[in-house]
Enzyme design. Structure first.
Site, PDB file in Angstrom:
ATOM      1  N   HIS A  46     -21.782 -42.788  -6.372  1.00 24.94           N
ATOM      2  CA  HIS A  46     -21.575 -44.241  -6.386  1.00 24.94           C
ATOM      3  C   HIS A  46     -20.787 -44.706  -7.613  1.00 24.94           C
ATOM      4  O   HIS A  46     -20.500 -45.886  -7.744  1.00 24.94           O
ATOM      5  CB  HIS A  46     -22.906 -45.007  -6.308  1.00 24.94           C
ATOM      6  CG  HIS A  46     -23.520 -44.983  -4.947  1.00 24.94           C
ATOM      7  ND1 HIS A  46     -24.644 -45.707  -4.634  1.00 24.94           N
ATOM      8  CD2 HIS A  46     -23.178 -44.330  -3.817  1.00 24.94           C
ATOM      9  CE1 HIS A  46     -24.975 -45.492  -3.371  1.00 24.94           C
ATOM     10  NE2 HIS A  46     -24.082 -44.660  -2.855  1.00 24.94           N
ATOM     11  N   CYS A 101     -22.970 -38.079   0.431  1.00 22.86           N
ATOM     12  CA  CYS A 101     -22.694 -39.509   0.549  1.00 22.86           C
ATOM     13  C   CYS A 101     -21.335 -39.639   1.211  1.00 22.86           C
ATOM     14  O   CYS A 101     -20.581 -38.673   1.295  1.00 22.86           O
ATOM     15  CB  CYS A 101     -22.697 -40.144  -0.843  1.00 22.86           C
ATOM     16  SG  CYS A 101     -22.478 -41.945  -0.886  1.00 22.86           S
ATOM     17  N   HIS A 102     -21.005 -40.824   1.721  1.00 20.67           N
ATOM     18  CA  HIS A 102     -19.673 -40.965   2.336  1.00 20.67           C
ATOM     19  C   HIS A 102     -18.763 -41.904   1.555  1.00 20.67           C
ATOM     20  O   HIS A 102     -17.700 -42.273   2.036  1.00 20.67           O
ATOM     21  CB  HIS A 102     -19.793 -41.424   3.797  1.00 20.67           C
ATOM     22  CG  HIS A 102     -20.584 -42.671   4.000  1.00 20.67           C
ATOM     23  ND1 HIS A 102     -21.764 -42.694   4.691  1.00 20.67           N
ATOM     24  CD2 HIS A 102     -20.361 -43.937   3.596  1.00 20.67           C
ATOM     25  CE1 HIS A 102     -22.250 -43.911   4.714  1.00 20.67           C
ATOM     26  NE2 HIS A 102     -21.404 -44.680   4.062  1.00 20.67           N
ATOM     27  N   ASN A 137     -31.124 -42.016  -0.785  1.00 20.30           N
ATOM     28  CA  ASN A 137     -30.918 -42.590  -2.106  1.00 20.30           C
ATOM     29  C   ASN A 137     -32.254 -42.873  -2.775  1.00 20.30           C
ATOM     30  O   ASN A 137     -33.252 -43.094  -2.084  1.00 20.30           O
ATOM     31  CB  ASN A 137     -30.118 -43.890  -1.993  1.00 20.30           C
ATOM     32  CG  ASN A 137     -28.652 -43.640  -1.755  1.00 20.30           C
ATOM     33  OD1 ASN A 137     -28.073 -42.722  -2.317  1.00 20.30           O
ATOM     34  ND2 ASN A 137     -28.041 -44.462  -0.917  1.00 20.30           N
TER      35      ASN A 137
END
Length: 439
Positions: free
Chosen positions: A199, A169-170, A148
Site C-alpha cells: 500500500h 495484493c492487487h 489485511n
C-alpha cells in the site's frame, strides 16, 4: 488429488474471483477446492455458487465445504487466506467510532493507523492457529495471504511460524493503468519498476521506448490538481516527494501526518478526502449482496472471466514450471530493499516457478521514499511485537509511532484511546489483560 484450501470462503465474491480463475486454468483441473468458514450459511452459499460455476465453465475440479478446519487443510498444496476477524460489526464499527470520540478520523483503517493496529491484534492470533494446523497436516503448503493488514499478518507468519507464506495484493497491478487513465495517457508498451511496502510501494521508473515518462506525468498531474478529483493525495505526494505511490488516495491520506488534521479541517475538502469511507463501503456492499445473493448463489448460468488476482497464476507457475513474475509481500531478508529493516515485510518483484516464490533484490529506494516507508514499518513491527507479547504497553507504543495518530493526539490520549478500544473489543482481544496496563 491436489488441493487448494480457501479459509474465509464465506467471502463469496472473492472466492468466485480466486477459485473461478483457478477453474479457468488448465493445470489446476482435477484439484479439490476445500472451503472453510466459521459462518455455515455463507460457507454453503459459496459452495453452491462454486458448484454452479464449475458446471457452467465445464471444469472438472471438486468443490467441497468443510466445518472442520483441520480436515479442510489436510493434505493441501495451497492455502488461500481471506478472513476478516470481527467483521464489519462489531469490530470495524468499533475501530472507527471510538477514535472519532477523540477527534481521530480515518478513511479505511485496515493497514496502519489505530484501526490497522487493532485489526492486526484481532487477526494475528487466528493466523497463528491456522499455522499450527498447517504445520501439522499440510506442512509443505504455500500460504497465499490476501487478508489485511498485509504487512503485519504476513510478517507474523514468516517470523513466528514455519509456514511458507507470501502476501498478495492487487495495488501494484492496477497502479500504472489507473495513473495513465487518469491522465489521459496510453500505457501501451510502457515499462515500469515498482517496489516498497504494501500500500506504499513506489513507481520508481516509468518509460516507453527508452524515454522517461515522469516529466509528462508530473506536468499533467499538476494540471489535474487544479480541479477536484479522487486521487489528489497521491498526486500531492508525487509533487512533494517525486514519485507516485501504488495505493489509493483514501488509503494514503491516513498513512501520513499531512492530510487529516483537526487543526486544518480545510485540508479534507482541498484534497477531497473521504472520511469514514470503509464503513460506508461496507454498508453498501452488504446492501448490494442482499440484492444479488440469489442471482450469484443459485444461478445455473454463472460466468467468470479470469481476473488480475495472482493466486491462479502462482499455482499454475508452480504446477507447470513456467515462470511467472509478480509483486509479492515477503520478509526483507538479506536486504532485498537495502535501506529498509530486515524484519520488515516489503513488496518486491518475485519470480514463481516449480521452486516456489523467489523474491528479487531491489537495492536502495530513494532516501525520501525509504523514510516514508519506515514511518509505517515502525508501527507494523511494534504491532507484531504487541501481538506476540500480549503487553498493552506495546500497543500504546505502536500507536504512538503511527504518523497520523501521533500527529493528532497526546501520549495520554493515545493510551486512553487504546484502553477504550481493548475494552470495547473484549473477547476479540483475549491476550490483553488488565494487569498488563501501564501504571
Amino acid at each position: 488429488m491436489s488441493k487448494i484450501t480457501f479459509l474465509g470462503a464465506g467471502s463469496t465474491i472473492f472466492a468466485k474471483n480466486v477459485l473461478g480463475d483457478c477453474m479457468l486454468t488448465p493445470s489446476i483441473q482435477g484439484f479439490e477446492f476445500a472451503l472453510y468458514d466459521i459462518d455455515y450459511k455463507r460457507l454453503k452459499e459459496s459452495e453452491s455458487m462454486l458448484q454452479n460455476l464449475k458446471e457452467s465453465l465445464g471444469s472438472d475440479v471438486k468443490v467441497k465445504a468443510y466445518t472442520d478446519r483441520k480436515e479442510a487443510l489436510k493434505g493441501a498444496s495451497y492455502v488461500v487466506n481471506a478472513i476478516q476477524v470481527g467483521g464489519y460489526k462489531p469490530s470495524t464499527v468499533i475501530d472507527f467510532d471510538i477514535p472519532k470520540k477523540y477527534g481521530l478520523r480515518q478513511t479505511i483503517a485496515d493497514t496502519v493507523g489505530i484501526g490497522g493496529i487493532f485489526r492486526s491484534l484481532r487477526t494475528i492470533p487466528v493466523m497463528l492457529d491456522f499455522a499450527k494446523d498447517i504445520e501439522e497436516v499440510c506442512p509443505d503448503a504455500l500460504f497465499l495471504n490476501y487478508t489485511n493488514p498485509m504487512s503485519t499478518l504476513t510478517g507474523a507468519m514468516l517470523r513466528y511460524t514455519n509456514v511458507k507464506t507470501v502476501g498478495l495484493c492487487h495495488s501494484v497491478q492496477v497502479a500504472v493503468p489507473e495513473l495513465f487513465e487518469a491522465l489521459n495517457m496510453s500505457d501501451d508498451g510502457v515499462k515500469w519498476k515498482i517496489s516498497g511496502i504494501n500500500h506504499m510501494a513506489w513507481l520508481l521508473e516509468v518509460s516507453k521506448d527508452g524515454k522517461d515518462l515522469y516529466p509528462e506525468i508530473k506536468r499533467r498531474a499538476r494540471e489535474k490538481q487544479q480541479e477536484k478529483h479522487s486521487d489528489m493525495v497521491r498526486f500531492e505526494l508525487m509533487d512533494k516527494f517525486g514519485y507516485y505511490v501504488t495505493e489509493s488516495s483514501e488509503h494514503n491520506a491516513e498513512y501520513h501526518p499531512y492530510f487529516i488534521k483537526s487543526q486544518y479541517p480545510e485540508l479534507i475538502d482541498r484534497f477531497n478526502i473521504p472520511l469514514d469511507e470503509y464503513p460506508r463501503r461496507c454498508v453498501e456492499q452488504i446492501e448490494n449482496w442482499e440484492k444479488m445473493r440469489d442471482e450469484v448463489v443459485h444461478s445455473k448460468n454463472l460466468s467468470h472471466e479470469r481476473s488480475h488476482e495472482y493466486a491462479s497464476y502462482i499455482i499454475d507457475a508452480i504446477e507447470t514450471d513456467k515462470p511467472f513474475r509478480l509483486h509479492g509481500n515477503v520478509l526483507n531478508t538479506g536486504g532485498l530493499i537495502s535501506n529498509l529493516p530486515e524484519k520488515a515485510v516489503v513488496e518486491v518483484p518475485c519470480l514463481v516457478d516449480r521452486n516456489g516464490v523467489t523474491p528479487c533484490h531491489v537495492g536502495e529506494l530513494p532516501e525520501q521514499l525509504a523514510a516514508l516507508n519506515r514511518t509505517n514499518i515502525n508501527t507494523q513491527l511494534m504491532t507484531i511485537q504487541a501481538a506476540m507479547s500480549g503487553k498493552r504497553e506495546h500497543i500504546y507504543q505502536a500507536a504512538m509511532l503511527d504518523p497520523h495518530t501521533s500527529s493528532e493526539l497526546s501520549m495520554d490520549d493515545i493510551v486512553s484511546l487504546c484502553d477504550d478500544l481493548i475494552e470495547a473489543h473484549g473477547p476479540w482481544l483475549p491476550n490483553f489483560k488488565s494487569e498488563n496496563m501501564l501504571v
